[in-house]
Motif scaffolding. Structure first.
Motif, PDB file in Angstrom:
ATOM      1  N   UNK A 153     -43.061   3.131 -40.287  1.00 42.23           N
ATOM      2  CA  UNK A 153     -43.150   1.660 -39.140  1.00 42.23           C
ATOM      3  C   UNK A 153     -42.004   0.743 -39.746  1.00 42.23           C
ATOM      4  N   UNK A 154     -41.487   0.260 -38.569  1.00 41.91           N
ATOM      5  CA  UNK A 154     -40.638  -0.751 -38.770  1.00 41.91           C
ATOM      6  C   UNK A 154     -41.317  -2.246 -38.200  1.00 41.91           C
ATOM      7  N   UNK A 155     -41.550  -3.053 -39.240  1.00 40.71           N
ATOM      8  CA  UNK A 155     -42.336  -4.282 -38.689  1.00 40.71           C
ATOM      9  C   UNK A 155     -41.605  -5.386 -38.868  1.00 40.71           C
ATOM     10  N   UNK A 156     -41.799  -6.554 -37.928  1.00 42.14           N
ATOM     11  CA  UNK A 156     -41.097  -7.788 -37.877  1.00 42.14           C
ATOM     12  C   UNK A 156     -41.926  -8.869 -37.606  1.00 42.14           C
ATOM     13  N   UNK A 157     -42.819  -9.446 -38.712  1.00 44.42           N
ATOM     14  CA  UNK A 157     -43.583 -10.458 -38.387  1.00 44.42           C
ATOM     15  C   UNK A 157     -42.948 -11.883 -38.424  1.00 44.42           C
ATOM     16  N   UNK A 158     -43.779 -12.770 -37.885  1.00 38.48           N
ATOM     17  CA  UNK A 158     -43.238 -14.084 -37.761  1.00 38.48           C
ATOM     18  C   UNK A 158     -44.645 -15.044 -37.949  1.00 38.48           C
ATOM     19  N   UNK A 159     -44.839 -15.602 -39.034  1.00 39.87           N
ATOM     20  CA  UNK A 159     -46.107 -16.545 -39.307  1.00 39.87           C
ATOM     21  C   UNK A 159     -45.893 -17.976 -39.008  1.00 39.87           C
ATOM     22  N   UNK A 160     -46.939 -18.601 -38.511  1.00 37.75           N
ATOM     23  CA  UNK A 160     -46.998 -19.978 -37.945  1.00 37.75           C
ATOM     24  C   UNK A 160     -48.104 -20.733 -38.202  1.00 37.75           C
ATOM     25  N   UNK A 172     -41.588 -21.420 -36.598  1.00 32.89           N
ATOM     26  CA  UNK A 172     -42.261 -20.285 -37.655  1.00 32.89           C
ATOM     27  C   UNK A 172     -42.069 -20.725 -38.981  1.00 32.89           C
ATOM     28  N   UNK A 173     -42.985 -20.289 -40.009  1.00 40.01           N
ATOM     29  CA  UNK A 173     -42.709 -20.542 -41.218  1.00 40.01           C
ATOM     30  C   UNK A 173     -41.593 -19.745 -41.928  1.00 40.01           C
ATOM     31  N   UNK A 174     -41.201 -20.233 -43.112  1.00 44.45           N
ATOM     32  CA  UNK A 174     -40.196 -19.565 -43.853  1.00 44.45           C
ATOM     33  C   UNK A 174     -41.041 -18.075 -44.373  1.00 44.45           C
ATOM     34  N   UNK A 177     -40.906 -12.700 -47.172  1.00 42.62           N
ATOM     35  CA  UNK A 177     -39.939 -11.705 -47.825  1.00 42.62           C
ATOM     36  C   UNK A 177     -38.617 -11.865 -46.960  1.00 42.62           C
ATOM     37  N   UNK A 178     -37.375 -11.420 -47.508  1.00 39.83           N
ATOM     38  CA  UNK A 178     -36.134 -11.801 -46.768  1.00 39.83           C
ATOM     39  C   UNK A 178     -35.555 -10.538 -46.227  1.00 39.83           C
ATOM     40  N   UNK A 179     -36.425  -9.320 -45.982  1.00 43.45           N
ATOM     41  CA  UNK A 179     -35.590  -8.207 -45.476  1.00 43.45           C
ATOM     42  C   UNK A 179     -36.494  -7.695 -44.353  1.00 43.45           C
ATOM     43  N   UNK A 180     -37.144  -8.664 -43.349  1.00 38.33           N
ATOM     44  CA  UNK A 180     -37.579  -8.180 -42.302  1.00 38.33           C
ATOM     45  C   UNK A 180     -36.173  -7.892 -41.333  1.00 38.33           C
ATOM     46  N   UNK A 181     -36.393  -6.955 -40.299  1.00 37.29           N
ATOM     47  CA  UNK A 181     -37.504  -5.934 -40.369  1.00 37.29           C
ATOM     48  C   UNK A 181     -37.399  -4.928 -41.703  1.00 37.29           C
ATOM     49  N   UNK A 182     -38.819  -4.840 -42.034  1.00 34.44           N
ATOM     50  CA  UNK A 182     -38.980  -4.087 -43.257  1.00 34.44           C
ATOM     51  C   UNK A 182     -39.567  -2.562 -42.803  1.00 34.44           C
ATOM     52  N   UNK A 183     -39.645  -1.644 -43.692  1.00 34.53           N
ATOM     53  CA  UNK A 183     -40.274  -0.434 -43.395  1.00 34.53           C
ATOM     54  C   UNK A 183     -41.517   0.004 -44.033  1.00 34.53           C
ATOM     55  N   UNK A 218     -48.464  -9.122 -41.117  1.00 39.82           N
ATOM     56  CA  UNK A 218     -48.818 -10.506 -40.742  1.00 39.82           C
ATOM     57  C   UNK A 218     -47.892 -11.552 -41.486  1.00 39.82           C
ATOM     58  N   UNK A 219     -47.084 -11.173 -42.395  1.00 42.44           N
ATOM     59  CA  UNK A 219     -46.106 -11.959 -43.060  1.00 42.44           C
ATOM     60  C   UNK A 219     -47.122 -12.828 -43.947  1.00 42.44           C
ATOM     61  N   UNK A 220     -48.234 -12.813 -44.226  1.00 39.35           N
ATOM     62  CA  UNK A 220     -49.189 -13.211 -45.139  1.00 39.35           C
ATOM     63  C   UNK A 220     -49.739 -12.277 -46.059  1.00 39.35           C
ATOM     64  N   UNK A 221     -49.179 -12.631 -47.375  1.00 37.66           N
ATOM     65  CA  UNK A 221     -49.686 -11.762 -48.536  1.00 37.66           C
ATOM     66  C   UNK A 221     -49.980 -12.961 -49.677  1.00 37.66           C
ATOM     67  N   UNK A 222     -48.947 -13.423 -50.108  1.00 44.50           N
ATOM     68  CA  UNK A 222     -49.363 -14.424 -51.609  1.00 44.50           C
ATOM     69  C   UNK A 222     -50.289 -15.575 -51.030  1.00 44.50           C
TER      70      UNK A 222
END
Length: 244
Positions: A153-160, A172-174, A177-183, A218-222
């Motif tokens: 999967x290649x995923x590219x989320x943006x949270x807000x 969109x929020x910072x 991670x800084x490696x999107x799109x990630x695998x 979802x770019x939401x983990x921490x």
């Protein structure tokens, strides 16, 4: 997003599978194989598949369908029958998922545009005379099936912050991670039903859930539950076309 590795994999599989079927001019010239009851069957044919449907999210923000922002899902793939009841396939997909937060105090939401490639097995539990080289009756019109596989999967989320789908003016929020799109690795499990329309054309309805190795769909983990990985589902209507 770089889809070239996925496209290359699909092209290689599309090239390889017809050769497995010996690519003769028709089924009457294909090699015969025999099952444990000594009944002859053919392997193949190769079927091209195309699907359209929706993608759904399950993760840190919500597990509720009501808080989902379903996105469009599309797929292209190939299928090849190995034995009666069992097929192998490969599929490329592009889909969007999104959702809003269960917790009003966090007020988070996201949108993600993704691409995936997978290889899977499809098991059809019920008998179908059309799968044999010496059919003793009409072929099955309706065939349910189960599927399971593995993919990338290649995923590219943006949270807000918000409770609705993003607009053109959404900030969109910072990213976490800084490696999107990630695998990530995915493991799909699903079920479906195939309806035979003609000798070469089938229609299929399929739903599958995808377990993943990432908590960042979802770019939401921490900011949420970093101990549990996210997942997603896809539901599509498909057409399957055989070469003969």
């Amino acid at each position: 997003m770089n889809y070239r590795p996925l496209l290359l994999s699909a092209l290689l599989l599309i090239t390889f599978l017809p050769r497995m079927g010996a690519a003769q001019s028709g089924p009457e010239r294909r090699r015969r194989y025999y099952n444990s009851q000594a009944r002859p069957y053919h392997r193949g044919p190769v079927r091209l598949t195309a699907g359209l449907g929706a993608g759904f999210y399950n993760g840190d923000l919500t597990s509720s369908l009501g808080n989902n922002f379903p996105g469009i899902s599309g797929s292209l793939g190939v299928l090849y029958q190995l034995w009666p009841h069992l097929l192998i396939g490969s599929e490329l997909s592009a889909f969007q998922i999104g959702a809003k937060d269960d917790l009003p105090e966090r007020n988070l939401a996201f949108r993600a545009r993704n691409g995936s490639g997978e290889v899977f097995f499809r098991y059809e539990p019920f008998h179908d005379e059309a799968e044999y080289a010496d059919p003793r009756g009409p072929g099955a019109i309706v065939k349910p099936y189960l599927k399971a596989g593995v993919g990338l999967l290649l995923y590219n989320p943006k949270s807000y912050y918000g409770t609705t789908r993003p607009e053109t003016y959404t900030t969109f929020l910072q990213p976490e991670r800084n490696d999107y799109p990630a695998m990530a690795i995915v493991a799909p499990v699903g079920l479906g039903v195939t309806v035979r329309l003609t000798r070469t054309l089938n229609a299929t309805a399929e739903a599958a859930y995808y377990f993943t190795t990432t908590d960042h769909l979802d770019d939401v983990s921490a900011r949420a539950n970093s101990a549990a990985n996210d997942g997603y589902a896809r539901a599509e209507l498909k057409l399957e076309y055989a070469f003969w």
